[in-house]
Design a protein around this motif. Structure first.
Motif, mmCIF file in Angstrom:
data_model
loop_
_atom_site.group_PDB
_atom_site.id
_atom_site.type_symbol
_atom_site.label_atom_id
_atom_site.label_comp_id
_atom_site.label_asym_id
_atom_site.label_seq_id
_atom_site.Cartn_x
_atom_site.Cartn_y
_atom_site.Cartn_z
ATOM 1 N N ALA A 17 -3.492 1.671 0.826
ATOM 2 C CA ALA A 17 -3.025 1.502 2.203
ATOM 3 C C ALA A 17 -1.692 2.186 2.446
ATOM 4 O O ALA A 17 -1.395 2.601 3.573
ATOM 5 C CB ALA A 17 -2.920 0.010 2.532
ATOM 6 N N CYS A 18 -0.872 2.312 1.405
ATOM 7 C CA CYS A 18 0.464 2.913 1.565
ATOM 8 C C CYS A 18 0.489 4.401 1.240
ATOM 9 O O CYS A 18 1.554 5.018 1.279
ATOM 10 C CB CYS A 18 1.471 2.163 0.697
ATOM 11 S SG CYS A 18 1.719 0.449 1.199
ATOM 12 N N GLY A 19 -0.672 4.982 0.903
ATOM 13 C CA GLY A 19 -0.744 6.422 0.724
ATOM 14 C C GLY A 19 -0.636 6.925 -0.694
ATOM 15 O O GLY A 19 -0.559 8.139 -0.924
ATOM 16 N N PHE A 20 -0.635 6.025 -1.693
ATOM 17 C CA PHE A 20 -0.508 6.475 -3.080
ATOM 18 C C PHE A 20 -1.834 6.955 -3.657
ATOM 19 O O PHE A 20 -1.840 7.789 -4.558
ATOM 20 C CB PHE A 20 0.053 5.343 -3.954
ATOM 21 C CG PHE A 20 1.493 5.053 -3.677
ATOM 22 C CD1 PHE A 20 2.491 5.834 -4.230
ATOM 23 C CD2 PHE A 20 1.846 4.020 -2.843
ATOM 24 C CE1 PHE A 20 3.826 5.578 -3.960
ATOM 25 C CE2 PHE A 20 3.177 3.736 -2.577
ATOM 26 C CZ PHE A 20 4.164 4.523 -3.135
ATOM 27 N N GLY A 21 -2.917 6.392 -3.186
ATOM 28 C CA GLY A 21 -4.213 6.812 -3.695
ATOM 29 C C GLY A 21 -4.639 6.068 -4.944
ATOM 30 O O GLY A 21 -5.760 5.608 -5.045
ATOM 31 N N ARG A 57 3.092 6.408 7.125
ATOM 32 C CA ARG A 57 3.484 6.633 5.726
ATOM 33 C C ARG A 57 2.320 7.033 4.837
ATOM 34 O O ARG A 57 2.500 7.715 3.829
ATOM 35 C CB ARG A 57 4.160 5.377 5.171
ATOM 36 C CG ARG A 57 5.373 4.950 5.985
ATOM 37 C CD ARG A 57 6.006 3.701 5.415
ATOM 38 N NE ARG A 57 6.887 3.079 6.399
ATOM 39 C CZ ARG A 57 8.091 2.602 6.152
ATOM 40 N NH1 ARG A 57 8.566 2.643 4.922
ATOM 41 N NH2 ARG A 57 8.813 2.060 7.094
ATOM 42 N N ALA A 58 1.115 6.594 5.164
ATOM 43 C CA ALA A 58 -0.041 6.879 4.316
ATOM 44 C C ALA A 58 -0.628 8.258 4.559
ATOM 45 O O ALA A 58 -1.511 8.696 3.807
ATOM 46 C CB ALA A 58 -1.118 5.817 4.535
ATOM 47 N N ALA A 59 -0.146 8.976 5.572
ATOM 48 C CA ALA A 59 -0.653 10.325 5.838
ATOM 49 C C ALA A 59 -0.275 11.259 4.699
ATOM 50 O O ALA A 59 0.632 10.983 3.906
ATOM 51 C CB ALA A 59 -0.103 10.838 7.167
#
Length: 275
Positions: free
Chosen positions: A245-249, A184-186
């Motif tokens: 960690a979840c890809g939001f930045g 998901r973080a990609a």
């Protein structure tokens, strides 16, 4: 509420500008099944510290005795409740005693939650059809759908979500969906996603939205938000760490997504019961 012995059925609708907290007491042997069409709320048992997220387009069920605390998010809400006394359905009562929702013992997982799609669509359609049918057939038809729902809901791990996926997704799209949920973080550029699914970028965008119901970038955002909400509710990790960690930045990106899909910002997902 519309009382139909031994059932009680009611549709509840409201619009909230602010978060509201409520306490609900469920008596012994009472089963409550909620179909949450719109809006989000958090729920927890008074003796358990962990909140559960009841997301839009989901089902939630519990068995009394239970004292629940609810945190109802901002926005529009539409929820149908079906309640009944287990003493009227002894076979169902006996079956429940063999599950983790045994009404005779405290449960470490007091609320069962699942997205309505894809596992419960047919049963929910039967319930909806029964509600507009002849009154004399109402209890029997409703219970046929309810028993099917509970037979899955009470035997599956609770999995509140924001990505309802139809059950008939073509294999290339299903393969991509699984890949996104694993990573998901990609960054997930559209070109790479289209290549995995075997389409041109233009054709992929149309096919994905027609299949899933929303665009690919929204799907990725929803997947990230699902994971972030789980971490916010079940860990003490800092919000900025979860966002990364979840890809939001950024925490702002996470804040915007949880507010859009749930009507709650990250700090509100962790706040105490006073709002």
């Amino acid at each position: 509420m519309e009382g139909v012995e031994p059932l009680c059925v009611g549709l509840h609708e409201c619009s909230l500008n602010h978060i509201q907290t409520a306490e609900v007491k469920i008596d012994s042997n009472i089963v409550v099944l909620a179909t949450n069409y719109e809006g989000a709320l958090l729920a927890r048992d008074a003796v358990h510290a962990r909140w559960s997220a009841i997301t839009p387009n989901s089902l939630a069920a519990t068995v009394g005795p239970r004292d629940l605390i609810l945190r109802i998010a901002r926005g529009n809400h539409r929820l149908r409740l079906i309640c009944w006394d287990l003493t009227h359905t002894p076979l169902l009562a006996n079956w429940l005693r063999a599950t983790r929702f045994n009404p005779d013992q405290p449960s470490c997982d007091p609320i069962a939650i699942q997205l309505a799609v894809p596992n419960f669509v047919a049963a929910l359609e039967r319930v909806e059809t029964a509600l507009i049918g002849p009154k004399q057939r109402l209890p029997l038809l409703i219970m046929s759908g309810v028993v099917e729902i509970l037979s899955h809901l009470f035997t599956m791990e609770s999995s509140p979500g924001l990505t309802p996926i139809p059950g008939d997704v073509a294999e290339p799209i299903a393969r991509l969906i699984e890949a996104v949920k694993q990573e998901r973080a990609a960054s997930w550029p559209l070109k790479d996603a289209a290549e995995i699914a075997g389409y041109s970028p233009f054709h992929f965008s149309r096919v994905f939205k027609a299949t899933v119901g929303f665009g690919f970038h929204e799907f990725v955002d929803r997947c990230r938000t699902e994971l972030a909400v789980e971490k916010l509710l079940t860990t003490d990790a800092p919000i900025d760490y979860i966002a990364t960690a979840c890809g939001f930045g950024t925490t702002q990106g996470l804040r915007e997504s949880t507010k859009e899909y749930l009507g709650l910002v990250p700090s509100e997902l962790r706040a105490e019961t006073e709002c």
